[in-house]
Design a protein around this motif. Structure first.
Motif, short mmCIF file in Angstrom:
data_model
loop_
_atom_site.label_atom_id
_atom_site.label_comp_id
_atom_site.label_asym_id
_atom_site.label_seq_id
_atom_site.Cartn_x
_atom_site.Cartn_y
_atom_site.Cartn_z
N ALA A 83 1.20 -1.16 0.24
CA ALA A 83 0.22 0.12 -0.11
C ALA A 83 1.18 1.59 -0.30
O ALA A 83 0.59 1.97 -0.63
CB ALA A 83 -0.84 -0.42 1.30
N GLU A 84 1.85 1.24 1.16
CA GLU A 84 2.82 2.52 0.71
C GLU A 84 3.48 3.04 -0.66
O GLU A 84 3.50 3.68 -1.31
CB GLU A 84 3.87 1.83 1.94
CG GLU A 84 3.08 2.52 3.15
CD GLU A 84 2.50 1.16 4.27
OE1 GLU A 84 1.57 1.15 4.45
OE2 GLU A 84 2.63 -0.01 3.23
N GLU A 85 3.99 1.50 -1.02
CA GLU A 85 4.71 1.43 -2.22
C GLU A 85 3.76 1.99 -3.56
O GLU A 85 4.31 2.62 -3.92
CB GLU A 85 5.15 0.05 -3.02
CG GLU A 85 6.52 0.29 -3.50
CD GLU A 85 7.13 -0.91 -4.46
OE1 GLU A 85 7.82 -0.85 -4.98
OE2 GLU A 85 6.72 -1.70 -3.48
N LEU A 110 4.44 5.25 -5.75
CA LEU A 110 4.00 5.54 -7.39
C LEU A 110 3.86 6.01 -7.52
O LEU A 110 3.43 7.21 -8.95
CB LEU A 110 3.80 4.03 -7.46
CG LEU A 110 4.34 3.47 -9.39
CD1 LEU A 110 5.15 2.94 -9.89
CD2 LEU A 110 3.25 1.97 -9.23
N GLN A 111 2.21 6.10 -6.95
CA GLN A 111 1.60 7.63 -7.33
C GLN A 111 2.07 8.33 -7.58
O GLN A 111 1.52 9.73 -8.73
CB GLN A 111 0.49 6.96 -6.74
CG GLN A 111 -0.47 6.04 -7.03
CD GLN A 111 -2.01 5.86 -5.99
OE1 GLN A 111 -1.75 6.45 -4.91
NE2 GLN A 111 -3.61 5.32 -6.24
N ALA A 112 2.34 9.34 -6.34
CA ALA A 112 3.28 10.36 -6.19
C ALA A 112 4.58 10.46 -7.18
O ALA A 112 4.17 11.78 -7.85
CB ALA A 112 4.13 10.74 -4.81
N SER A 128 -0.28 12.76 0.54
CA SER A 128 -0.27 11.62 0.48
C SER A 128 1.08 10.48 0.69
O SER A 128 0.95 8.89 1.01
CB SER A 128 0.06 11.54 -0.90
OG SER A 128 0.64 11.61 -1.72
N LEU A 129 1.97 11.21 1.73
CA LEU A 129 3.11 10.57 1.88
C LEU A 129 3.23 10.38 3.43
O LEU A 129 4.11 10.50 3.95
CB LEU A 129 4.45 10.61 0.62
CG LEU A 129 4.44 10.50 -0.72
CD1 LEU A 129 5.59 10.99 -1.20
CD2 LEU A 129 3.69 9.56 -1.24
N TRP A 149 10.15 0.92 -5.33
CA TRP A 149 9.32 1.97 -4.76
C TRP A 149 9.56 1.66 -3.66
O TRP A 149 9.47 2.47 -2.44
CB TRP A 149 8.77 2.82 -4.93
CG TRP A 149 9.12 3.22 -6.36
CD1 TRP A 149 8.96 2.41 -7.70
CD2 TRP A 149 9.34 5.01 -6.62
NE1 TRP A 149 8.82 3.65 -8.66
CE2 TRP A 149 9.81 5.32 -7.88
CE3 TRP A 149 9.52 6.36 -6.18
CZ2 TRP A 149 10.05 6.41 -8.62
CZ3 TRP A 149 9.90 7.07 -6.45
CH2 TRP A 149 9.80 7.32 -8.14
N GLU A 150 10.65 0.34 -2.65
CA GLU A 150 10.21 -0.17 -1.78
C GLU A 150 10.54 0.31 -0.24
O GLU A 150 10.43 0.50 0.89
CB GLU A 150 10.27 -1.74 -1.44
CG GLU A 150 11.16 -2.19 -1.99
CD GLU A 150 11.38 -3.75 -3.03
OE1 GLU A 150 11.57 -4.76 -2.25
OE2 GLU A 150 11.31 -3.22 -4.34
#
Length: 351
Positions: free
Chosen positions: A75-77, A81-83, A156-157, A234-235
């Motif tokens: 979910a965090e990754e 990715l969206q950002a 968002s982050l 992006w993990e």
């Protein structure tokens, strides 16, 4: 249609429900190469209607059976990715997230498939590399600069930790904690951490932290006919000093034998520097890059031992992971060589 692995038997129905497709079939799927920390599956699909209408290839990214402690969940990754996608970074388009375990047994997300080669040793040994290496390094500089344009005010982050005033101090503390958790002593890495800690005030930088990929290297981007098509994996991303990403990309452990080609084994530093500085409007701190190169070698030395432990503990059966521990000696040699060069008077990196 080929039979799918049993764990994915509910996936097509979930995709129909999430996308509103009139018809959707998973024609085949296979586990993609690489992905030592997470699993990537390529899906060949036929889709009619809905938000993925006409799609033919997608990628499903999910958890490996065991993981490295500092890596994010899916979910965090996905949020990262969206950002990055919103900031104009070359990434696969993120489509769907399943943060629960009810569909395939682990959290996962769905993204576009991007063409290209990601295997680092093939990239750095491409006979055509001299023709496109500088252009590829410049593209990497622009993409990294776009990542670094994302600041810690991005709501968002907000899940990313922002501990301590100094990124290097935070990384050294994290490395010490990870080192202490290993099942055996690592005296060379311990020495390098002591050396970094003793010189922290000389390299201290309190400029505002930005989003850093923190695993930006050859092997984590795709190249298609000499052209960069996507930044992957992006993990590990988090708030840090921009010099961390530059030092990591230029670390000797990520040149795969092409030691003279400072930027990930593909090119010299100048093309990367010019592109990065033009995109950001700032000058790279070349002294800080040297310091972060030492941090890069210590961090990868620790991760290599963590990966070995994942295999030896029985958490995951993988020859690649089991052999990772043998890489630690290479990083130890690199960190000692870097420290020697800096102590001998090297003033600017990358070395």
């Amino acid at each position: 249609m080929a039979a799918l692995p049993p764990r994915f038997k509910e996936l097509a129905d979930w995709l129909v429900d999430q996308t509103g497709a009139d018809a959707l079939a998973i024609d085949s799927m296979h586990k993609m190469a690489g992905g030592a920390i997470q699993e990537n599956w390529q899906l060949h699909v036929t889709v009619r209607g809905g938000t993925l209408d006409g799609a033919s290839r997608l990628v499903l990214r999910t958890d490996a059976p065991s993981s490295v402690g500092e890596s994010h969940g899916r979910a965090e990754e996905y949020a990262l990715l969206q950002a990055a996608f919103t900031a104009g970074v070359a990434v696969a388009t993120p489509h769907l997230l399943s943060s629960g375990r009810d569909v395939i047994g682990t959290p996962f997300f769905i993204m576009d498939h991007r063409p290209g080669q990601a295997q680092a040793r093939k990239i750095v040994r491409d006979p055509a590399l001299p023709d496109y290496g500088d252009a590829l390094a410049a593209a990497l500089g622009r993409e990294m600069a776009r990542i670094h344009s994302i600041g810690s005010s991005d709501g968002s982050l907000s899940f990313l930790p922002l501990s301590c005033d100094n990124a290097a101090e935070a990384q050294i503390a994290d490395s010490r904690a990870a080192l202490d958790a290993l099942d055996s002593g690592q005296p060379v890495t311990e020495y390098a951490l002591n050396w970094l800690e003793d010189r922290l005030d000389e390299w201290r930088c309190d400029r505002p932290r930005v989003l850093c990929h923190r695993d930006f290297r050859t092997g984590n981007y795709l190249v298609d006919k000499g052209r960069l098509t996507a930044v992957l994996d992006w993990e590990f991303a988090g708030w840090s000093d921009p010099a961390e990403d530059i030092g990591w990309l230029c670390a000797r452990c990520w040149r795969f034998g092409n030691d003279a080609r400072t930027v990930g084994g593909i090119a010299g530093f100048e093309a990367f520097r010019k592109a990065y500085e033009a995109e950001t409007g700032t000058v790279i701190d070349l002294r800080a890059v040297m310091y972060w190169q030492v941090i890069a070698e210590t961090r990868w030395a620790i991760i290599s031992r963590q990966q070995e432990q994942r295999a030896l503990s029985g958490g995951e059966t993988s020859l690649e992971l089991a052999l990772s521990g043998y890489l630690t000696a290479e990083m130890e040699r690199n960190m000692l060589a870097l420290i020697t060069e800096i102590e001998a008077g090297a003033a600017e990196g990358p070395l």
